[in-house]
Design a protein around this motif. Structure first.
Motif, PDB file in Angstrom:
ATOM      1  N   PRO A 173      27.001   2.764 -10.565  1.00  0.00           N
ATOM      2  CA  PRO A 173      26.149   3.171  -9.439  1.00  0.00           C
ATOM      3  C   PRO A 173      25.464   1.978  -8.784  1.00  0.00           C
ATOM      4  O   PRO A 173      25.058   1.022  -9.461  1.00  0.00           O
ATOM      5  N   PHE A 174      25.359   2.024  -7.472  1.00  0.00           N
ATOM      6  CA  PHE A 174      24.638   0.979  -6.741  1.00  0.00           C
ATOM      7  C   PHE A 174      23.981   1.601  -5.511  1.00  0.00           C
ATOM      8  O   PHE A 174      24.513   2.513  -4.895  1.00  0.00           O
ATOM      9  N   GLN A 175      22.803   1.103  -5.196  1.00  0.00           N
ATOM     10  CA  GLN A 175      22.064   1.557  -4.019  1.00  0.00           C
ATOM     11  C   GLN A 175      21.963   0.451  -2.967  1.00  0.00           C
ATOM     12  O   GLN A 175      21.677   0.731  -1.805  1.00  0.00           O
ATOM     13  N   THR A 176      22.187  -0.785  -3.387  1.00  0.00           N
ATOM     14  CA  THR A 176      22.060  -1.927  -2.483  1.00  0.00           C
ATOM     15  C   THR A 176      23.255  -2.858  -2.651  1.00  0.00           C
ATOM     16  O   THR A 176      23.971  -2.807  -3.656  1.00  0.00           O
ATOM     17  N   ALA A 177      23.429  -3.733  -1.673  1.00  0.00           N
ATOM     18  CA  ALA A 177      24.491  -4.739  -1.766  1.00  0.00           C
ATOM     19  C   ALA A 177      24.204  -5.717  -2.902  1.00  0.00           C
ATOM     20  O   ALA A 177      25.123  -6.196  -3.574  1.00  0.00           O
ATOM     21  N   LYS A 178      22.935  -5.992  -3.136  1.00  0.00           N
ATOM     22  CA  LYS A 178      22.563  -6.888  -4.239  1.00  0.00           C
ATOM     23  C   LYS A 178      23.019  -6.312  -5.568  1.00  0.00           C
ATOM     24  O   LYS A 178      23.582  -7.035  -6.413  1.00  0.00           O
ATOM     25  N   GLU A 179      22.808  -5.023  -5.761  1.00  0.00           N
ATOM     26  CA  GLU A 179      23.253  -4.363  -6.990  1.00  0.00           C
ATOM     27  C   GLU A 179      24.772  -4.341  -7.083  1.00  0.00           C
ATOM     28  O   GLU A 179      25.347  -4.534  -8.156  1.00  0.00           O
ATOM     29  N   LEU A 180      25.436  -4.125  -5.946  1.00  0.00           N
ATOM     30  CA  LEU A 180      26.900  -4.104  -5.918  1.00  0.00           C
ATOM     31  C   LEU A 180      27.466  -5.462  -6.332  1.00  0.00           C
ATOM     32  O   LEU A 180      28.382  -5.544  -7.151  1.00  0.00           O
ATOM     33  N   LEU A 181      26.917  -6.532  -5.766  1.00  0.00           N
ATOM     34  CA  LEU A 181      27.398  -7.877  -6.098  1.00  0.00           C
ATOM     35  C   LEU A 181      27.117  -8.217  -7.565  1.00  0.00           C
ATOM     36  O   LEU A 181      27.931  -8.868  -8.227  1.00  0.00           O
ATOM     37  N   ALA A 182      25.976  -7.766  -8.076  1.00  0.00           N
ATOM     38  CA  ALA A 182      25.646  -8.031  -9.478  1.00  0.00           C
ATOM     39  C   ALA A 182      26.634  -7.340 -10.410  1.00  0.00           C
ATOM     40  O   ALA A 182      27.046  -7.914 -11.439  1.00  0.00           O
ATOM     41  N   LEU A 183      27.041  -6.128 -10.063  1.00  0.00           N
ATOM     42  CA  LEU A 183      28.024  -5.405 -10.866  1.00  0.00           C
ATOM     43  C   LEU A 183      29.379  -6.112 -10.839  1.00  0.00           C
ATOM     44  O   LEU A 183      30.053  -6.237 -11.871  1.00  0.00           O
ATOM     45  N   CYS A 184      29.775  -6.567  -9.650  1.00  0.00           N
ATOM     46  CA  CYS A 184      31.058  -7.275  -9.519  1.00  0.00           C
ATOM     47  C   CYS A 184      31.042  -8.562 -10.348  1.00  0.00           C
ATOM     48  O   CYS A 184      32.040  -8.914 -10.990  1.00  0.00           O
TER      49      CYS A 184
END
Length: 459
Positions: A173-184
């Protein structure tokens, strides 16, 4: 709460996802509730009330007609466009309406559809449908909100404070691009791979791929249809369809602008976008991406890549859509994709960012470069107003898609020249879009009461 790639990309009809697709879907839902309650056969009259932007530009966007078709049991994804026009004309002439295709009632559009030039508190795109029995007593009523991209909420959603019905638990799950990049970064994967894993929460990988290819084929069919039709678009502006003539000239290699090697590709991008949006303006079959008003940008950019790279592999197409959807989800969650809520920056701006991200992904961009591409694409559409002339999705909408498609390609190219580091994050740009939309005067948000819609009129 979760959003799927197929919430962003939906097969429907033109000219508007918020003013045509969503009202048809809302009316269809209204009828399904009547059936579930056992009240369908008890109704003798239905009244429709359109508010705010649905009132201001409802006629030009076909909101009234779409709602009638929804009451007759039609859904945007499956409606037979040619047949629906015939049954709609018949209903308007005879002033008789078959609700759900079975229950015949008297229905006079002039009497039973009311346009109210005021916005309800929750969202500027609102409509109320009320059914009455033979004693003129209310049988069932509900208020619906069209929040962009064909999404529909009713009073129950508003009362619960959420626009997402799906509570599926996704693995990343991600709510922001920052969270998305951290997951990647944490899982050493691409944005498209992470999105694919999330999508598996709803469907198998084979089902996901099949459905994405179905969406892509629908986009290609829309482009082809746009290249085959000519004439003048309905609505009174006398806007000529140009895609067919431009296509023929390009095939003959006539009237090339400046240096062929530089401008030839751009002319094809323009052509693909024009074809889609002319077809949308004509009420044809289109894919909401993420809205109908911006439906030409993503297919134009992907068609550009496929045609000039000769790479039309399934993997490429799937990666493009998954990465584009990730950006669309961020725009939807943290701002809006509704022109009536934040102006055209929410429609064309979001679509440009999505297309930029998709292209950067299939050009082997890192997650950081993909995020940067989306940031560039959205940043340079900030403040874009939605002021359709005559309430029609024609001027400036059709050309605007072509311009944004070229801009998306440029954004991806610029991002790929860097290492992903940049001054303003995608999250900040999305937040800015939201704040700009709040500050923007309502007359510039799909009401046709300001901007080009007013200044283009010659007295």
């Amino acid at each position: 709460m979760a959003l799927s790639v197929f919430d962003l990309f939906k097969i429907g009809v033109g000219p508007s996802s918020s003013h045509t697709v969503a009202p048809m879907r809302a009316a269809y839902r209204f009828v399904q509730v009547l059936k579930e309650r056992g009240d369908l056969q008890n109704i003798e009259q239905v009244k429709i009330f359109l508010y705010g932007s649905l009132s201001s530009t409802g006629i030009g966007h076909g909101t009234d007609k779409a709602t009638i078709l929804g009451l007759m049991g039609n859904e945007p994804e499956t409606i037979d466009i040619a047949e629906s026009r015939l049954i709609l004309d018949q209903a308007l002439v005879t002033k008789k309406l078959k609700v759900d295709g079975t229950k015949l009632i008297d229905f006079d559009a002039d009497r039973d559809i009311t346009f109210i030039d005021e916005a309800l508190a929750y969202h500027p795109n609102a409509m109320k449908i009320v059914a009455y029995d033979k004693h003129e007593q209310e049988v069932y009523a509900n208020t619906y909100y069209s929040i962009g991209g064909g999404f529909v909420l009713d009073e129950s959603h508003v009362n619960h404070g959420s626009f997402i019905e799906d509570n599926t638990q996704i693995p990343y799950p991600f709510q922001t691009a920052k969270e998305l990049l951290a997951l990647c970064k944490k899982y050493n994967c691409s944005i498209s791979h992470l999105m694919l894993e999330n999508e598996k929460s709803w469907r198998t990988e084979d089902e996901i791929r099949t459905k994405i290819i179905e969406i892509w084929k629908a986009m290609q069919t829309c482009i082809q249809s746009g290249l085959e039709h000519e004439g003048v678009l309905e609505g009174g502006l006398n806007v000529k369809r140009r895609a067919k003539n431009i296509h023929q000239r390009l095939l003959r290699k006539e009237n090339q602008n400046l240096i062929e090697t530089t401008f030839n590709a751009m002319e094809w991008v323009n052509l693909f976008a024009l074809a889609v949006n002319e077809e949308n303006a004509a009420g044809g079959r289109v894919v909401t991406a993420p809205t109908n008003g911006a439906a030409g940008i993503i297919p134009a950019v992907l068609s550009y890549y496929v045609n000039f790279s000769k790479d039309e592999s399934e993997d490429t197409i799937v990666k493009f859509f998954l990465s584009a959807a990730a950006v669309g989800i961020l725009c939807k969650l943290n701002a809006s994709i509704s022109g009536a809520e934040v102006g055209c920056q929410g429609e064309v701006g979001s679509a440009c960012a999505m297309a930029s991200a998709g292209l950067a992904e299939i050009l082997n961009g890192t997650p950081e470069q993909v995020e940067h591409a989306a940031e560039i694409g959205l940043e340079h559409n900030l403040g874009l107003t939605c002021d359709p002339i005559g309430g029609l999705v024609q001027v400036p909408c059709i050309e605007r898609n072509a311009i944004a498609a070229v801009k998306a390609i440029n954004a991806a190219q610029m991002a790929l020249h860097g290492d992903g580091e940049h001054h303003v994050s995608l999250d900040k740009v999305i937040q800015t879009m939201k704040e700009t939309g709040k500050d923007m005067s309502d007359k510039y948000k799909e009401t046709s009461k300001g901007g080009l819609a007013v200044n283009s009129i010659e007295c």
